[in-house]
Write a protein that holds these residues in place. Structure first.
Motif, PDB file in Angstrom:
ATOM      1  N   ALA A  76       0.823  -1.216   0.000  1.00 52.80           N
ATOM      2  CA  ALA A  76       0.000   0.000   0.000  1.00 52.80           C
ATOM      3  C   ALA A  76       0.851   1.258   0.000  1.00 52.80           C
ATOM      4  CB  ALA A  76      -0.936   0.010   1.205  1.00 52.80           C
ATOM      5  N   VAL A  77       2.091   1.125   0.447  1.00 52.42           N
ATOM      6  CA  VAL A  77       2.971   2.290   0.479  1.00 52.42           C
ATOM      7  C   VAL A  77       4.345   1.885  -0.032  1.00 52.42           C
ATOM      8  CG1 VAL A  77       3.933   4.137   1.882  1.00 52.42           C
ATOM      9  CG2 VAL A  77       1.739   3.168   2.503  1.00 52.42           C
ATOM     10  N   VAL A  78       4.608   2.151  -1.290  1.00 57.16           N
ATOM     11  CA  VAL A  78       5.916   1.858  -1.869  1.00 57.16           C
ATOM     12  C   VAL A  78       6.536   3.187  -2.311  1.00 57.16           C
ATOM     13  CG1 VAL A  78       7.179   0.526  -3.594  1.00 57.16           C
ATOM     14  CG2 VAL A  78       5.007  -0.335  -2.725  1.00 57.16           C
ATOM     15  N   ASN A  99      -0.151  -3.761 -12.115  1.00 58.65           N
ATOM     16  CA  ASN A  99      -1.298  -3.215 -11.392  1.00 58.65           C
ATOM     17  C   ASN A  99      -2.528  -3.288 -12.299  1.00 58.65           C
ATOM     18  OD1 ASN A  99      -0.188  -2.595  -8.934  1.00 58.65           O
ATOM     19  ND2 ASN A  99      -0.378  -0.385  -9.158  1.00 58.65           N
ATOM     20  N   ALA A 101      -4.595  -1.057 -13.064  1.00 58.25           N
ATOM     21  CA  ALA A 101      -4.436   0.096 -13.963  1.00 58.25           C
ATOM     22  C   ALA A 101      -2.969   0.498 -13.858  1.00 58.25           C
ATOM     23  CB  ALA A 101      -5.355   1.235 -13.547  1.00 58.25           C
ATOM     24  N   ALA A 104       0.288   4.943 -12.779  1.00 57.45           N
ATOM     25  CA  ALA A 104       0.120   5.325 -11.380  1.00 57.45           C
ATOM     26  C   ALA A 104       0.051   6.840 -11.258  1.00 57.45           C
ATOM     27  CB  ALA A 104       1.260   4.773 -10.542  1.00 57.45           C
ATOM     28  N   THR A 105       1.064   7.493 -11.765  1.00 56.26           N
ATOM     29  CA  THR A 105       1.111   8.940 -11.636  1.00 56.26           C
ATOM     30  C   THR A 105       2.115   9.509 -12.635  1.00 56.26           C
ATOM     31  OG1 THR A 105       1.582  10.759 -10.106  1.00 56.26           O
ATOM     32  CG2 THR A 105       2.755   8.711  -9.718  1.00 56.26           C
ATOM     33  N   THR A 119       7.303   9.945  -5.097  1.00 59.50           N
ATOM     34  CA  THR A 119       5.952   9.743  -4.598  1.00 59.50           C
ATOM     35  C   THR A 119       5.871   8.383  -3.910  1.00 59.50           C
ATOM     36  OG1 THR A 119       3.619   9.859  -5.212  1.00 59.50           O
ATOM     37  CG2 THR A 119       5.081   8.804  -6.783  1.00 59.50           C
ATOM     38  N   ARG A 120       4.716   8.081  -3.377  1.00 61.11           N
ATOM     39  CA  ARG A 120       4.500   6.756  -2.775  1.00 61.11           C
ATOM     40  C   ARG A 120       3.314   6.130  -3.488  1.00 61.11           C
ATOM     41  NH1 ARG A 120       4.891   8.564   3.500  1.00 61.11           N
ATOM     42  NH2 ARG A 120       2.836   9.387   3.001  1.00 61.11           N
ATOM     43  N   ILE A 121       3.480   4.891  -3.941  1.00 62.95           N
ATOM     44  CA  ILE A 121       2.413   4.282  -4.727  1.00 62.95           C
ATOM     45  C   ILE A 121       1.943   2.961  -4.112  1.00 62.95           C
ATOM     46  CG2 ILE A 121       3.082   5.351  -6.914  1.00 62.95           C
ATOM     47  CD1 ILE A 121       4.402   2.634  -7.635  1.00 62.95           C
ATOM     48  N   LYS A 122       0.799   2.493  -4.626  1.00 60.82           N
ATOM     49  CA  LYS A 122       0.257   1.198  -4.216  1.00 60.82           C
ATOM     50  C   LYS A 122       0.624   0.173  -5.270  1.00 60.82           C
ATOM     51  CE  LYS A 122      -3.783   3.547  -2.441  1.00 60.82           C
ATOM     52  NZ  LYS A 122      -5.092   3.989  -2.892  1.00 60.82           N
ATOM     53  N   CYS A 153      -3.817  -3.094  -3.123  1.00 58.10           N
ATOM     54  CA  CYS A 153      -4.799  -2.506  -4.029  1.00 58.10           C
ATOM     55  C   CYS A 153      -6.203  -2.849  -3.585  1.00 58.10           C
ATOM     56  CB  CYS A 153      -4.551  -2.948  -5.461  1.00 58.10           C
ATOM     57  SG  CYS A 153      -3.217  -2.047  -6.227  1.00 58.10           S
ATOM     58  N   GLY A 154      -6.500  -2.692  -2.310  1.00 63.26           N
ATOM     59  CA  GLY A 154      -7.834  -2.957  -1.812  1.00 63.26           C
ATOM     60  C   GLY A 154      -8.098  -4.443  -1.666  1.00 63.26           C
TER      61      GLY A 154
END
Lengths: 155, 104
Positions: A76-78, A99, A101, A104-105, A119-122, A153-154
Motif C-alpha cells: 500500500a505504500v511503496v 497493477n 491500472a 500510477a502517476t 511519490t508513494r504508490i500502491k 490494491c484494496g
C-alpha cells in the motif's frame, strides 16, 4: 461631477473583478481537462504510455535513476523516487506493469523545475516499476523490480 | 479535514526540493467496507499544481494507485531564498486544497 467619477470608478473596478474571476477560473478548467483519463483507463503498460505521450520512440536510458525498495513489505505504500540527468525533461511518469491500472502517476515539468519526481504508490503484486521520461521528442525509460509481499490494491 | 504541508530543502544541484504532504484517503473505489459489504466510493487527488513566484513549474497527475496521504517531491532549479512556492490540489470529488511557503 462626483457622481460621474464614482460611476467610472465602480465600472473599472467591476471590470477588474470580472477579469480576475475569469483568470482564476480558466486554469482550473484547463487542469481538469489535462488529467490523463485514457492513460488511467488503459489496462496494459503499452496503452498507458501511448495515451500519455502519444506515438514517440521509446528508448532504454541510463540517464534515469530510480530509488525504490527491492522488497516492499506493504504494497500500500511503496516509495518511488525517480530522477534524470536529462536536462530537457518535459514529463515523468511512473507505471506499474502488473497493477490493474498500470498508470500510477505522472508529472509535467515546466521551465523552472528539474527532472525529479518522488511519490508513494500502491502495488498489487511483485512487478517492475517503469519510469518514463519524455525529453527531446523521445521517451526514455528505466525499470526497477519491486517484490511485494502483501498487495495494497484494496480487497 | 484535508491538511496540506509543504517542506522546502536546499538541494545539492543548487535548486530546492519541494516536498508536499496532503492528508487524503486516496480511495481506489475497489475497497469494500467490512461492515456493510459495499464498495467505498473512489476518492483521490487528481492534480497538483506547483507554482514558483506565481508561475506554474510542475503539474502532477495522480491516480488511485498513489498511496494514502500522498507525499510528492519535485525539484526547483531556478530558486532563491525568499521566493514563494505554492501548491494547489484538486480531487475527483471536487475538493481542493493547497498551501504556500517561502524559501528560507
Amino acid at each position: 461631477m462626483k457622481r460621474r467619477v464614482f460611476l467610472k470608478g465602480s465600472f473599472a473596478a467591476g471590470t477588474i473583478a470580472v477579469a480576475a474571476a475569469a483568470g482564476l477560473l480558466t486554469p482550473r478548467r484547463v487542469l481538469a481537462a489535462s488529467w490523463p483519463e485514457t492513460a488511467f483507463d488503459a489496462k496494459n503498460e503499452a496503452d498507458a504510455v501511448k495515451a500519455l505521450f502519444g506515438d514517440m520512440p521509446v528508448v532504454d536510458s541510463d540517464a534515469i535513476s530510480i530509488k525504490a525498495p527491492l522488497q516492499a513489505e506493504n504494497g500500500a505504500v511503496v516509495p518511488i523516487k525517480a530522477w534524470t540527468s536529462l536536462s530537457n525533461a518535459e514529463a515523468i511518469a511512473i507505471v506499474v506493469e502488473k497493477n490493474p491500472a498500470p498508470w500510477a502517476t505522472s508529472v509535467e515539468v515546466m521551465p523552472g523545475a528539474g527532472g525529479l519526481y518522488s511519490t508513494r504508490i500502491k502495488m498489487g503484486q511483485t512487478s517492475p516499476v517503469t519510469c518514463y521520461v519524455k525529453a527531446g521528442g523521445k521517451i526514455h525509460k528505466a525499470a526497477h523490480v519491486v517484490k511485494v509481499t502483501v498487495g495494497g490494491c484494496g480487497g | 479535514m484535508a491538511a496540506t504541508k509543504m517542506k522546502i530543502k536546499k538541494d545539492k544541484s543548487g535548486g530546492h526540493v519541494v516536498m508536499v504532504l496532503v492528508k487524503h484517503p486516496m480511495e481506489t473505489g475497489n475497497r469494500k467496507d467490512k461492515k456493510t459489504g459495499k464498495k467505498v466510493p473512489a476518492h483521490y487527488v487528481k492534480t497538483m499544481v506547483f507554482t514558483h513566484n506565481g508561475a506554474a513549474v510542475a503539474q502532477a497527475s495522480l491516480g488511485p494507485a498513489v498511496s494514502k496521504n500522498p507525499l510528492t517531491q519535485i525539484l526547483l532549479t531556478n530558486s532563491n531564498s525568499g521566493d514563494t512556492v505554492s501548491v494547489q490540489w484538486t480531487d475527483n470529488q471536487g475538493e481542493t486544497g493547497g498551501t504556500e511557503a517561502t524559501i528560507k
